[in-house]
Write a protein that holds these residues in place. Sequence first.
Motif, PDB file in Angstrom:
ATOM      1  N   ARG A 134       0.820  -1.209   0.000  1.00 20.74           N
ATOM      2  CA  ARG A 134       0.000   0.000   0.000  1.00 20.74           C
ATOM      3  C   ARG A 134       0.856   1.262   0.000  1.00 20.74           C
ATOM      4  N   GLY A 135       2.194   1.119  -0.035  1.00 21.32           N
ATOM      5  CA  GLY A 135       3.085   2.272  -0.077  1.00 21.32           C
ATOM      6  C   GLY A 135       3.604   2.735   1.270  1.00 21.32           C
ATOM      7  N   TYR A 136       3.430   1.938   2.316  1.00 22.30           N
ATOM      8  CA  TYR A 136       3.879   2.304   3.660  1.00 22.30           C
ATOM      9  C   TYR A 136       5.305   1.791   3.897  1.00 22.30           C
ATOM     10  N   LYS A 137       6.117   2.624   4.511  1.00 19.27           N
ATOM     11  CA  LYS A 137       7.497   2.276   4.805  1.00 19.27           C
ATOM     12  C   LYS A 137       7.682   2.115   6.316  1.00 19.27           C
ATOM     13  N   ARG A 138       8.369   1.052   6.678  1.00 18.36           N
ATOM     14  CA  ARG A 138       8.599   0.794   8.103  1.00 18.36           C
ATOM     15  C   ARG A 138       9.558   1.826   8.677  1.00 18.36           C
ATOM     16  N   GLY A 139       9.179   2.348   9.855  1.00 19.81           N
ATOM     17  CA  GLY A 139       9.994   3.333  10.538  1.00 19.81           C
ATOM     18  C   GLY A 139      10.459   2.850  11.893  1.00 19.81           C
ATOM     19  N   GLU A 140      10.510   3.750  12.850  1.00 19.72           N
ATOM     20  CA  GLU A 140      11.091   3.444  14.148  1.00 19.72           C
ATOM     21  C   GLU A 140      10.180   2.547  14.980  1.00 19.72           C
ATOM     22  N   LEU A 141      10.811   1.883  15.943  1.00 21.32           N
ATOM     23  CA  LEU A 141      10.064   1.074  16.898  1.00 21.32           C
ATOM     24  C   LEU A 141       9.127   1.983  17.684  1.00 21.32           C
ATOM     25  N   PHE A 142       7.857   1.609  17.730  1.00 25.99           N
ATOM     26  CA  PHE A 142       6.826   2.468  18.296  1.00 25.99           C
ATOM     27  C   PHE A 142       6.363   1.972  19.664  1.00 25.99           C
ATOM     28  N   LEU A 143       5.976   0.711  19.758  1.00 25.30           N
ATOM     29  CA  LEU A 143       5.471   0.136  20.998  1.00 25.30           C
ATOM     30  C   LEU A 143       5.951  -1.301  21.150  1.00 25.30           C
ATOM     31  N   ILE A 144       6.053  -1.730  22.391  1.00 17.91           N
ATOM     32  CA  ILE A 144       6.369  -3.117  22.708  1.00 17.91           C
ATOM     33  C   ILE A 144       5.206  -3.670  23.517  1.00 17.91           C
ATOM     34  N   MET A 145       4.628  -4.775  23.041  1.00 20.08           N
ATOM     35  CA  MET A 145       3.573  -5.434  23.802  1.00 20.08           C
ATOM     36  C   MET A 145       4.196  -6.475  24.714  1.00 20.08           C
ATOM     37  N   THR A 146       3.790  -6.473  25.975  1.00 21.40           N
ATOM     38  CA  THR A 146       4.320  -7.430  26.942  1.00 21.40           C
ATOM     39  C   THR A 146       3.166  -8.204  27.578  1.00 21.40           C
ATOM     40  N   ARG A 147       3.502  -9.380  28.116  1.00 18.33           N
ATOM     41  CA  ARG A 147       2.487 -10.259  28.710  1.00 18.33           C
ATOM     42  C   ARG A 147       2.978 -10.794  30.049  1.00 18.33           C
ATOM     43  N   HIS A 148       2.047 -10.992  30.966  1.00 18.44           N
ATOM     44  CA  HIS A 148       2.347 -11.584  32.269  1.00 18.44           C
ATOM     45  C   HIS A 148       1.477 -12.832  32.429  1.00 18.44           C
ATOM     46  N   ASP A 149       2.099 -13.961  32.790  1.00 19.97           N
ATOM     47  CA  ASP A 149       1.339 -15.204  32.940  1.00 19.97           C
ATOM     48  C   ASP A 149       0.828 -15.433  34.360  1.00 19.97           C
ATOM     49  N   LEU A 150       1.078 -14.502  35.258  1.00 16.96           N
ATOM     50  CA  LEU A 150       0.564 -14.506  36.631  1.00 16.96           C
ATOM     51  C   LEU A 150       1.174 -15.591  37.513  1.00 16.96           C
ATOM     52  N   ARG A 151       2.246 -16.220  37.059  1.00 19.05           N
ATOM     53  CA  ARG A 151       2.823 -17.299  37.874  1.00 19.05           C
ATOM     54  C   ARG A 151       3.711 -16.775  38.987  1.00 19.05           C
ATOM     55  N   HIS A 152       4.402 -15.693  38.738  1.00 15.74           N
ATOM     56  CA  HIS A 152       5.306 -15.144  39.743  1.00 15.74           C
ATOM     57  C   HIS A 152       5.026 -13.654  39.891  1.00 15.74           C
ATOM     58  N   LEU A 153       4.583 -13.274  41.058  1.00 14.97           N
ATOM     59  CA  LEU A 153       4.247 -11.881  41.316  1.00 14.97           C
ATOM     60  C   LEU A 153       5.131 -11.338  42.433  1.00 14.97           C
ATOM     61  N   PRO A 154       5.719 -10.170  42.219  1.00 10.97           N
ATOM     62  CA  PRO A 154       6.626  -9.624  43.238  1.00 10.97           C
ATOM     63  C   PRO A 154       5.866  -9.031  44.420  1.00 10.97           C
ATOM     64  N   GLU A 155       6.536  -8.951  45.533  1.00 10.93           N
ATOM     65  CA  GLU A 155       5.992  -8.208  46.658  1.00 10.93           C
ATOM     66  C   GLU A 155       6.217  -6.712  46.396  1.00 10.93           C
ATOM     67  N   ALA A 156       5.169  -5.935  46.505  1.00  7.58           N
ATOM     68  CA  ALA A 156       5.277  -4.499  46.221  1.00  7.58           C
ATOM     69  C   ALA A 156       4.336  -3.750  47.143  1.00  7.58           C
ATOM     70  N   PRO A 157       4.710  -3.591  48.419  1.00  9.98           N
ATOM     71  CA  PRO A 157       3.822  -2.925  49.374  1.00  9.98           C
ATOM     72  C   PRO A 157       3.749  -1.423  49.131  1.00  9.98           C
ATOM     73  N   LEU A 158       2.640  -0.832  49.532  1.00 10.55           N
ATOM     74  CA  LEU A 158       2.481   0.613  49.471  1.00 10.55           C
ATOM     75  C   LEU A 158       3.239   1.274  50.624  1.00 10.55           C
ATOM     76  N   PRO A 159       3.747   2.465  50.416  1.00  7.09           N
ATOM     77  CA  PRO A 159       4.315   3.230  51.540  1.00  7.09           C
ATOM     78  C   PRO A 159       3.236   3.528  52.583  1.00  7.09           C
TER      79      PRO A 159
END
Length: 301
Positions: A134-159
């Motif tokens: 269609r005439g489109y040229k690939r340019g810079e990296l725009f976004l990275i999609m990431t996934r979490h499988d929920l098997r290992h979750l870090p401890e991250a308490p609120l202050p």
Amino acid sequence: MKPERFESAQDLFDAQAALMRWAQVAGHCNYLHKGDIGHRLYNNCFGYDPAEVFRLWRDQSGDLQAFAFLAAHRESFELQVAPSLLCGDAHRRLWEFCEGETLRLAARHNLRLSAFLVEGSACNPAYQAFLEARGYKRGELFLIMTRHDLRHLPEAPLPAGFRFHQATAADAARLADVHNHSFANKWDARSYGQVFAAPHMEREMTVMAPDGRCAAFANIWRDAVNRSLLFEPVGTHSAFRRRGLAKALMAHVLRRMPGEWGIERAFVCHEPPEKNPASSALYASLGFQPIHEFHEYRKPV
């Protein structure tokens, strides 16, 4: 198939249902998450009439086969089609319609487009070839999609003194404030209240500071068909950064997902590390793993 304009919330729900079905068949390689639809329509295209920027196509039986967002103010559009149409003649005709309609929308709003910008991923070479044809040229990296499988979750308490809170319409002013101090300054209580009350809205989880301000937030969108959840967007108020608030909030949501919501995986997209090192580090620290890279594809007008 003839294009239809957005008429009611049912059109939004039909697009969400179709997208969940399509992703179940073909995965999320070149498909949006269900949550992206409302976010793009009511947030990214805020200030525009949905009937002006949202198009749908149905077959003779009434089943949705494609839909599109026309974001002339961003020099872009987003076309999603059923797997049976992907990269075929019907896809090409709909694509050409979207290009023309985006130009017409720009003209109505006195916008001058220099190019069309769309996203494409290496996960589907056929789609890359479709864009290049269609005439489109690939340019810079725009976004990275990431996934979490929920098997290992870090401890991250609120202050101490901070707490989790599920936002309601009564929080509109505080939500506008945290969004303005996380990203672009474009909201007030009235305008964000309109977004919060839109039919697409599911959950917005926040961290409340001891002084009553909203210190961090995450909009979360559930796909019950594919048992997945999308974080979009996630932000921390500029006055409360570097305290681990966004990490604690996301970890809190991730822990609720399997038992309370029946979710098996979570997704979040972020800019490349060289553009936004903070978000890349945040999601990696939670255990999100990259699965797809999306590049900008540009075609001069």
